[in-house]
Design a protein around this motif. Structure first.
Motif, PDB file in Angstrom:
ATOM      1  N   GLY A   1       0.949  -1.295   0.330  1.00  0.00           N
ATOM      2  CA  GLY A   1       0.190   0.182   0.240  1.00  0.00           C
ATOM      3  C   GLY A   1       0.976   1.384  -0.322  1.00  0.00           C
ATOM      4  O   GLY A   1       0.244   2.772   0.122  1.00  0.00           O
ATOM      5  N   PHE A   2       2.324   0.919  -0.428  1.00  0.00           N
ATOM      6  CA  PHE A   2       3.254   2.663  -0.348  1.00  0.00           C
ATOM      7  C   PHE A   2       2.519   3.160  -1.708  1.00  0.00           C
ATOM      8  O   PHE A   2       2.939   2.558  -2.953  1.00  0.00           O
ATOM      9  N   LYS A   3       2.794   4.214  -1.605  1.00  0.00           N
ATOM     10  CA  LYS A   3       2.288   4.868  -2.987  1.00  0.00           C
ATOM     11  C   LYS A   3       3.213   5.829  -3.652  1.00  0.00           C
ATOM     12  O   LYS A   3       3.777   6.598  -3.002  1.00  0.00           O
ATOM     13  N   LEU A   4       4.276   5.121  -4.265  1.00  0.00           N
ATOM     14  CA  LEU A   4       5.236   5.340  -4.857  1.00  0.00           C
ATOM     15  C   LEU A   4       5.324   5.916  -6.651  1.00  0.00           C
ATOM     16  O   LEU A   4       6.001   6.043  -6.975  1.00  0.00           O
ATOM     17  N   GLY A   5       4.034   5.615  -7.214  1.00  0.00           N
ATOM     18  CA  GLY A   5       4.340   5.765  -8.507  1.00  0.00           C
ATOM     19  C   GLY A   5       4.508   7.164  -8.756  1.00  0.00           C
ATOM     20  O   GLY A   5       5.298   7.442 -10.034  1.00  0.00           O
ATOM     21  N   ALA A   6       4.393   8.165  -8.350  1.00  0.00           N
ATOM     22  CA  ALA A   6       4.319  10.260  -7.887  1.00  0.00           C
ATOM     23  C   ALA A   6       5.786  10.079  -7.247  1.00  0.00           C
ATOM     24  O   ALA A   6       5.923  11.743  -7.521  1.00  0.00           O
TER      25      ALA A   6
ATOM     26  N   ASP B   1       4.790  -6.960   4.089  1.00  0.00           N
ATOM     27  CA  ASP B   1       4.307  -6.155   5.459  1.00  0.00           C
ATOM     28  C   ASP B   1       4.661  -6.602   6.458  1.00  0.00           C
ATOM     29  O   ASP B   1       5.137  -5.359   7.675  1.00  0.00           O
ATOM     30  N   GLU B   2       5.477  -8.317   7.125  1.00  0.00           N
ATOM     31  CA  GLU B   2       5.979  -8.260   8.151  1.00  0.00           C
ATOM     32  C   GLU B   2       7.200  -7.841   8.400  1.00  0.00           C
ATOM     33  O   GLU B   2       7.736  -6.854   9.838  1.00  0.00           O
ATOM     34  N   VAL B   3       7.811  -7.574   7.530  1.00  0.00           N
ATOM     35  CA  VAL B   3       9.257  -6.560   7.543  1.00  0.00           C
ATOM     36  C   VAL B   3       8.971  -5.441   8.217  1.00  0.00           C
ATOM     37  O   VAL B   3       9.863  -4.991   9.385  1.00  0.00           O
ATOM     38  N   PHE B   4       7.925  -4.157   7.242  1.00  0.00           N
ATOM     39  CA  PHE B   4       7.945  -3.429   7.497  1.00  0.00           C
ATOM     40  C   PHE B   4       7.832  -3.084   9.083  1.00  0.00           C
ATOM     41  O   PHE B   4       7.898  -2.008  10.028  1.00  0.00           O
TER      42      PHE B   4
END
Length: 460
Positions: free
Chosen positions: A346-351, A450-453
């Protein structure tokens, strides 16, 4: 008089044609065919004795009738080069060393020639004078009386001297400067390089004398000359690195006598190339403060475990299209990892612009660094530093799972030796793992990204 004929040769791939054509049918390049005079009359080389001309005529033999000789590799004082070659120099082998101008090819080969003091060495230079080689040898601090210097470009003359001296090693600097009287074309042409290399290979195999060739490269980074040159020799070594930095990497791209996964790391100093026995120290920056965007990855190069530092920078895109840049890592794989972060976490890195750099100038292709790269990107995106004594080893799948990596015990031992307290790895690597031999490092098994984060950034 010997009959001669002309033929047209492609200067890119070496394909011959009886007439000029605009486009090469082999490599597809345009306007690369050049007319050259080829001598068709064959004669025995001047260095070959009459009794030797028929002693190696090929005869079919059964495999069980072939006996193996007791020839041993010549070990070198240079442990990095010995590792890359697969254990030393094989008698009768031909090795090609390529690299950018000024990277240190001639320095490395002269160091090898000067270090072998128990046998005569013939160092042939077609680019430098005897005085220049003597000045470099004094700068390296080694004057070997068994190292014979010959400034010559005629292959026939070189092999006549080599046949009389019977050296333990021949170094040619460089193959692009040599020429043979059998071909009437300028030195460095495709035909000259091919014929000179074939003559040197024939001599090396008949006399069981190893030959090391230095080769130029093109602006695209490929070894100059026909592509068949790399197929003819036994070993191809590539000297990599930025000549404006002090570290050099020697990598085998072809090796008939060993693995191509090994690398050798050198440090360029005023006294020559110095071996780096513990490369993990130079690939990890020594810093006191904690910085966001950096993560330590446990990787393997051949049989050698390395810890490398992945540096990431994530920032808002100034222009319309976000930039993606990777130094020392595959850009397409970086785009795949960013897509996994966006889809599965769910991390928005597209922009946002994403820049990635592998510290130390090393190019890494091991998928085990995927997990560390993801953590470096997340660290920069959230502007939260990763704890300094934690490292990562895991491959990331498209569904966001953390896949196991090979030879995990070596990676763990290297991290423990350098003082790391924790290592994040796939939970599937924990099966059958003998923790009693792995030191005091804590292993953190994870199954998904997601567990790593949650584990790494929860207490930051």
């Amino acid at each position: 008089m010997a009959k001669t004929k002309t033929a047209y040769f492609c200067q890119n791939c070496g394909t011959s044609s009886p007439k000029w054509i605009g486009k090469c049918n082999s490599c597809g390049e345009w306007n690369t065919y050049v007319e050259e005079i080829v001598e068709t009359a064959s004669k025995a080389p001047a260095w070959q004795e009459k009794g030797e001309r028929n002693e190696r005529s090929a005869q079919p033999r059964r495999l069980d009738e072939i006996t193996l000789g007791d020839e041993q590799r010549t070990s070198l004082p240079d442990q990095e080069l010995t590792r890359v070659l697969g254990g030393g120099i094989v008698p009768g082998s031909v090795t090609l060393v390529g690299g950018e101008p000024g990277i240190g090819k001639s320095t490395l080969m002269l160091q090898v020639a000067l270090s072998l003091g128990n046998m005569p060495i013939l160092y042939v230079s077609g680019e430098e004078s005897e005085q220049q080689i003597r000045m470099r040898a004094e700068r390296l601090g080694a004057l070997n009386t068994n190292c014979l210097i010959l400034t010559e470009t005629d292959v026939d003359a070189i092999l006549r001297h080599a046949s009389s001296i019977q050296p333990g090693l021949i170094v040619i600097d460089s193959i692009q400067t040599l020429q043979t009287s059998k071909v009437e074309s300028s030195a460095g042409s495709v035909t000259q390089i091919r014929e000179c290399t074939a003559e040197l290979i024939r001599f090396a195999k008949m006399k069981s004398i190893p030959v090391m060739l230095i080769g130029h490269i093109t602006k695209e980074g490929q070894i100059a000359g026909p592509k068949v040159l790399e197929h003819m020799v036994d070993t191809v070594l590539q000297f990599e690195g930025d000549r404006h930095h002090i570290y050099r990497i020697l990598r085998a791209t072809k090796n008939r006598f060993g693995s191509t996964a090994e690398i050798g790391i050198y440090e360029m100093q005023g006294a020559g190339l110095i071996e780096v026995n513990d490369p993990s120290d130079i690939l990890i920056s020594q810093r006191e403060e904690r910085l966001s965007g950096t993560a330590i990855c446990a990787t393997l190069e051949g049989i050698r475990p390395l810890l490398v530092e992945a540096q990431a920078l994530v920032s808002s895109a100034v222009y319309g299209t976000p930039q993606r840049s990777a130094t020392g890592f595959d850009l397409r794989r970086l785009n795949m990892l960013l897509a996994v972060l966006e889809k599965r976490c769910g991390f928005k890195l597209g922009a946002k612009d994403v820049f990635l750099n592998m510290a130390g100038g090393l190019r890494v292709e091991d998928p085990a660094i995927d997990l560390g790269i993801l953590c470096a990107v997340l660290s920069s995106s959230e502007d939260q530093a990763i704890p300094t004594r934690i490292c990562f080893a895991g491959e990331v799948g498209l569904s966001g799972e953390i896949r196991p990596v090979t030879r995990v015990e070596q990676r763990i031992s290297e991290a423990s030796k350098l003082g790391f307290k924790q290592l994040v790895l796939s939970k599937y690597n924990m099966k059958g793992l003998d923790r009693s031999r792995l030191g005091n490092i804590e292993l953190i098994p994870v199954a998904r990204v997601d567990e790593v984060f949650d584990l790494v950034f929860a207490n930051v």
